[in-house]
Scaffold this motif. Structure first.
Motif, PDB file in Angstrom:
ATOM      1  N   SER A   1       0.818  -1.215   0.000  1.00 37.94           N
ATOM      2  CA  SER A   1       0.000   0.000   0.000  1.00 37.94           C
ATOM      3  C   SER A   1       0.852   1.266   0.000  1.00 37.94           C
ATOM      4  CB  SER A   1      -0.924   0.019   1.222  1.00 37.94           C
ATOM      5  OG  SER A   1      -0.171   0.164   2.420  1.00 37.94           O
ATOM      6  N   ARG A   2       2.159   1.126   0.189  1.00 39.83           N
ATOM      7  CA  ARG A   2       3.040   2.285   0.306  1.00 39.83           C
ATOM      8  C   ARG A   2       3.853   2.443  -0.974  1.00 39.83           C
ATOM      9  NH1 ARG A   2       3.356   3.691   5.807  1.00 39.83           N
ATOM     10  NH2 ARG A   2       2.287   2.175   7.120  1.00 39.83           N
ATOM     11  N   SER A   3       3.482   3.414  -1.777  1.00 38.81           N
ATOM     12  CA  SER A   3       4.184   3.629  -3.040  1.00 38.81           C
ATOM     13  C   SER A   3       5.563   4.241  -2.820  1.00 38.81           C
ATOM     14  CB  SER A   3       3.354   4.545  -3.956  1.00 38.81           C
ATOM     15  OG  SER A   3       3.148   5.806  -3.342  1.00 38.81           O
ATOM     16  N   ASP A   4       5.777   4.896  -1.674  1.00 38.31           N
ATOM     17  CA  ASP A   4       7.068   5.495  -1.345  1.00 38.31           C
ATOM     18  C   ASP A   4       7.589   4.860  -0.057  1.00 38.31           C
ATOM     19  OD1 ASP A   4       7.203   7.407  -3.488  1.00 38.31           O
ATOM     20  OD2 ASP A   4       5.630   8.518  -2.474  1.00 38.31           O
ATOM     21  N   ASP A   5       7.898   3.581  -0.135  1.00 37.02           N
ATOM     22  CA  ASP A   5       8.327   2.822   1.034  1.00 37.02           C
ATOM     23  C   ASP A   5       9.824   3.009   1.249  1.00 37.02           C
ATOM     24  OD1 ASP A   5       8.879   1.030   3.014  1.00 37.02           O
ATOM     25  OD2 ASP A   5       7.766  -0.626   2.135  1.00 37.02           O
ATOM     26  N   ALA A   6      10.169   3.821   2.232  1.00 36.04           N
ATOM     27  CA  ALA A   6      11.584   4.135   2.472  1.00 36.04           C
ATOM     28  C   ALA A   6      12.366   2.910   2.915  1.00 36.04           C
ATOM     29  CB  ALA A   6      11.690   5.241   3.523  1.00 36.04           C
ATOM     30  N   THR A   7      11.743   2.048   3.708  1.00 38.05           N
ATOM     31  CA  THR A   7      12.442   0.846   4.171  1.00 38.05           C
ATOM     32  C   THR A   7      12.777  -0.075   3.011  1.00 38.05           C
ATOM     33  OG1 THR A   7      11.269   0.987   6.280  1.00 38.05           O
ATOM     34  CG2 THR A   7      12.317  -1.105   5.752  1.00 38.05           C
ATOM     35  N   ALA A   8      11.843  -0.226   2.061  1.00 34.11           N
ATOM     36  CA  ALA A   8      12.085  -1.088   0.901  1.00 34.11           C
ATOM     37  C   ALA A   8      13.195  -0.523   0.017  1.00 34.11           C
ATOM     38  CB  ALA A   8      10.800  -1.262   0.099  1.00 34.11           C
TER      39      ALA A   8
ATOM     40  N   ASP B   1      13.955   8.750  -8.677  1.00 34.96           N
ATOM     41  CA  ASP B   1      12.503   8.918  -8.606  1.00 34.96           C
ATOM     42  C   ASP B   1      11.925   8.724 -10.003  1.00 34.96           C
ATOM     43  OD1 ASP B   1       9.863   9.857  -8.448  1.00 34.96           O
ATOM     44  OD2 ASP B   1      10.368  11.236  -6.842  1.00 34.96           O
ATOM     45  N   ARG B   2      11.129   7.687 -10.183  1.00 37.55           N
ATOM     46  CA  ARG B   2      10.593   7.383 -11.513  1.00 37.55           C
ATOM     47  C   ARG B   2       9.532   8.387 -11.955  1.00 37.55           C
ATOM     48  NH1 ARG B   2       7.836   2.814 -12.561  1.00 37.55           N
ATOM     49  NH2 ARG B   2       6.968   2.679 -10.472  1.00 37.55           N
ATOM     50  N   ASN B   3       8.936   9.094 -11.003  1.00 41.41           N
ATOM     51  CA  ASN B   3       7.800   9.961 -11.339  1.00 41.41           C
ATOM     52  C   ASN B   3       8.146  11.427 -11.445  1.00 41.41           C
ATOM     53  OD1 ASN B   3       6.158   7.668 -11.217  1.00 41.41           O
ATOM     54  ND2 ASN B   3       5.838   7.924  -9.017  1.00 41.41           N
ATOM     55  N   ARG B   4       9.144  11.895 -10.695  1.00 38.33           N
ATOM     56  CA  ARG B   4       9.330  13.339 -10.556  1.00 38.33           C
ATOM     57  C   ARG B   4      10.680  13.852 -10.996  1.00 38.33           C
ATOM     58  NH1 ARG B   4       7.167  13.217  -4.348  1.00 38.33           N
ATOM     59  NH2 ARG B   4       5.080  12.434  -4.772  1.00 38.33           N
TER      60      ARG B   4
ATOM     61  N   VAL C   1      11.026  -0.220  -6.830  1.00 42.82           N
ATOM     62  CA  VAL C   1      10.361  -0.288  -5.530  1.00 42.82           C
ATOM     63  C   VAL C   1       9.341   0.842  -5.465  1.00 42.82           C
ATOM     64  CG1 VAL C   1      10.662  -0.329  -3.036  1.00 42.82           C
ATOM     65  CG2 VAL C   1      12.498  -1.140  -4.512  1.00 42.82           C
ATOM     66  N   GLY C   2       8.083   0.554  -5.808  1.00 45.75           N
ATOM     67  CA  GLY C   2       7.066   1.587  -5.821  1.00 45.75           C
ATOM     68  C   GLY C   2       7.413   2.669  -6.826  1.00 45.75           C
ATOM     69  N   SER C   3       7.516   3.904  -6.357  1.00 45.18           N
ATOM     70  CA  SER C   3       7.859   5.023  -7.236  1.00 45.18           C
ATOM     71  C   SER C   3       9.368   5.216  -7.357  1.00 45.18           C
ATOM     72  CB  SER C   3       7.214   6.307  -6.729  1.00 45.18           C
ATOM     73  OG  SER C   3       7.706   6.634  -5.445  1.00 45.18           O
ATOM     74  N   ALA C   4      10.145   4.335  -6.733  1.00 42.93           N
ATOM     75  CA  ALA C   4      11.608   4.449  -6.779  1.00 42.93           C
ATOM     76  C   ALA C   4      12.190   3.391  -7.708  1.00 42.93           C
ATOM     77  CB  ALA C   4      12.196   4.283  -5.387  1.00 42.93           C
ATOM     78  N   ARG C   5      13.340   3.728  -8.293  1.00 42.20           N
ATOM     79  CA  ARG C   5      14.116   2.788  -9.096  1.00 42.20           C
ATOM     80  C   ARG C   5      15.544   2.835  -8.590  1.00 42.20           C
ATOM     81  NH1 ARG C   5      14.159  -1.841 -12.118  1.00 42.20           N
ATOM     82  NH2 ARG C   5      16.014  -1.849 -13.461  1.00 42.20           N
ATOM     83  N   VAL C   6      16.025   1.716  -8.077  1.00 41.06           N
ATOM     84  CA  VAL C   6      17.402   1.608  -7.596  1.00 41.06           C
ATOM     85  C   VAL C   6      18.197   0.859  -8.662  1.00 41.06           C
ATOM     86  CG1 VAL C   6      18.923   0.781  -5.772  1.00 41.06           C
ATOM     87  CG2 VAL C   6      16.612   1.590  -5.209  1.00 41.06           C
TER      88      VAL C   6
END
Length: 466
Positions: free
Chosen positions: A338-345, A421-424, A452-457
């Protein structure tokens, strides 16, 4: 409260704004105060409160979220109390239950942010308003002013609840002394709030990310307004509801207290967004309290209907709504998905893909927020572009080296872990971000990555280092 405790201790997910709260709350008071002068003053009281919480108990994620759980439990109690006073015991119990089960309420019950506390303060300010109207005692106006001021200092847009309360007074045609009491209380709140407004006006860049989405925002607002109006139509003709005003023949009724709270705060914020994008539904989360009070009264009227088909139909619809909507949504909200910006992930992905000694860069630099709680140095890695840490620079995300120096430092490594950040990332890139991208495009090749959600590592490497 039980629903809030259910998701309280999840250590495997941390919302990015919770990471900001965690970082700010762990700064010393003088550093925190200096930071608020340049950024995020609107949440200053909440950060100071959470600093006190962590000073008393270093409880990690549980300490971060427990105040929200307790605050929303208080809010549910206040909603039930309003329903009981204005429409009877059954309506109060129903209103409190609907509020506790509402998906948006459940979400912010388990998040370490200020919105649960704002909601609780507004709800109990409304409780004090009703008491002030029916008892004419000055102490209720004092309590109303203190709670309203607390709500507004926790988040400035709580001031829109005062507008809704003013409409309630006008709709009820209350005696002049009551209007005077409310006006004095509001004046005290506005005087208290004025310094915060003055500082935050210089920090409008903090809300630059908000975009106008007329269709999406109206889609969120109109159904709630329509539900409120339908419930108003159901309960307005029931003569026994409400509490009688002193020196008057009419009553403080459910609809006249709750409907302005449903319609006005989000409606006014949407109207303001025509000129400056400001509308985010969580900023006026407290308006859901009005919906639930009206819904509790309407459900009670339908259940007590003498027409058996109406009563049976209501029972079936309520059961289906609970089973098919509320339960699945509640389960989803308590999962990491449910967390699109999951900092832990994001931190886990950096740890898995990178290696000790690898540099980490963020695109854009504000995405450093994902690793505020667990910075690269704690993983044995290097934040390559960082000039000063967030605490040392009195900023939210730290300051970065000049673009030329970042490019020079990147030349000394064969691998770079990029948190993107994939979105911004396309919005207004800084000189540092442009130089990072240029060096990555010309000298490195992506060799591994994870979304990972809105992030790309992504791990970028030179030839022979992948």
């Amino acid at each position: 409260m039980v629903l809030g405790l259910w998701g309280l201790g999840r250590q495997d997910s941390l919302w990015q704004d919770e990471a900001v709260t965690y970082d700010m709350a762990h700064r010393s008071p003088d550093v925190l105060w200096a930071t608020l002068g340049g950024a995020d003053a609107v949440h200053g009281l909440y950060y100071l409160f959470m600093h006190a919480v962590f000073a008393c108990w270093e409880g990690g994620v549980i300490a971060l979220r427990l105040p929200s759980v307790l605050a929303m439990a208080l809010a549910a109690w206040g909603v039930g109390l309003l329903g009981r006073w204005l429409a009877g015991p059954m309506a109060g119990a129903t209103a409190g239950l609907i509020f506790a089960l509402w998906p948006t309420v459940q979400r912010y019950t388990q998040e370490g942010r200020s919105y649960a506390l704002v909601t609780a303060a507004v709800v109990w300010a409304t409780v004090c308003l009703v008491q002030a109207l029916v008892s004419s005692r000055r102490r209720w106006w004092v309590a109303y002013a203190l709670l309203a001021a607390t709500a507004c200092l926790l988040h400035e847009f709580a001031v829109l609840a005062l507008v809704a309360h003013g409409v309630t007074l006008a709709w009820l045609k209350v005696p002049r002394p009551m209007v005077r009491g409310w006006a004095i209380a509001c004046g005290a709140v506005l005087v208290t709030l004025a310094p915060l407004v003055w500082v935050s006006l210089g920090q409008t860049g903090q809300v630059a990310w908000i975009e106008v989405s007329l269709a999406g925002d109206l889609t969120g607002y109109l159904p709630l307004a329509v539900v409120g109006l339908l419930c108003h139509m159901l309960v307005r003709r029931r003569p026994g509801l409400g509490r009688t005003l002193p020196h008057a023949t009419h009553r403080v009724t459910t609809d006249r207290v709750a409907l302005p709270l449903v319609v006005l705060p989000p409606g006014l914020l949407l109207l303001a967004s025509v000129f400056k994008p400001l509308y985010v539904d969580r900023y006026v989360l407290y308006s859901l309290a009005g919906v639930c009070v009206l819904a509790g009264a309407a459900c009670t009227k339908l259940w007590q209907s003498r027409q058996r088909p109406v009563r049976a139909g209501f029972a079936v619809v309520a059961s289906l709504a609970t089973v098919t909507l509320l339960v699945p949504v509640g389960l989803h909200l308590r999962s990491a998905s449910s967390r699109s910006d999951d900092a832990t992930a994001v931190t886990t992905a950096v740890k898995d893909l990178g290696a000790p000694g690898d540099p980490v860069i963020f695109l854009p630099q504000s995405r450093r927020v994902w690793m505020l709680r667990t910075p690269p140095a704690s993983l044995g890695m290097t934040d390559l572009a960082l000039a000063q840490s967030p605490a040392a620079s009195h900023t939210l995300f730290g300051t970065e080296l000049p673009g030329d120096l970042i490019a020079h430092r990147m030349a000394g490594f064969g691998r770079v872990v990029v948190v993107r950040d994939r979105n911004r990332e396309a919005y207004e890139p800084s000189d540092q971000d442009r130089r990072k991208r240029a060096v990555l495009a010309s000298e490195f090749t992506p060799c591994d990555g994870r979304t990972v959600g809105s992030a790309r590592v992504t791990v970028y490497a030179r030839a022979g280092f992948c």
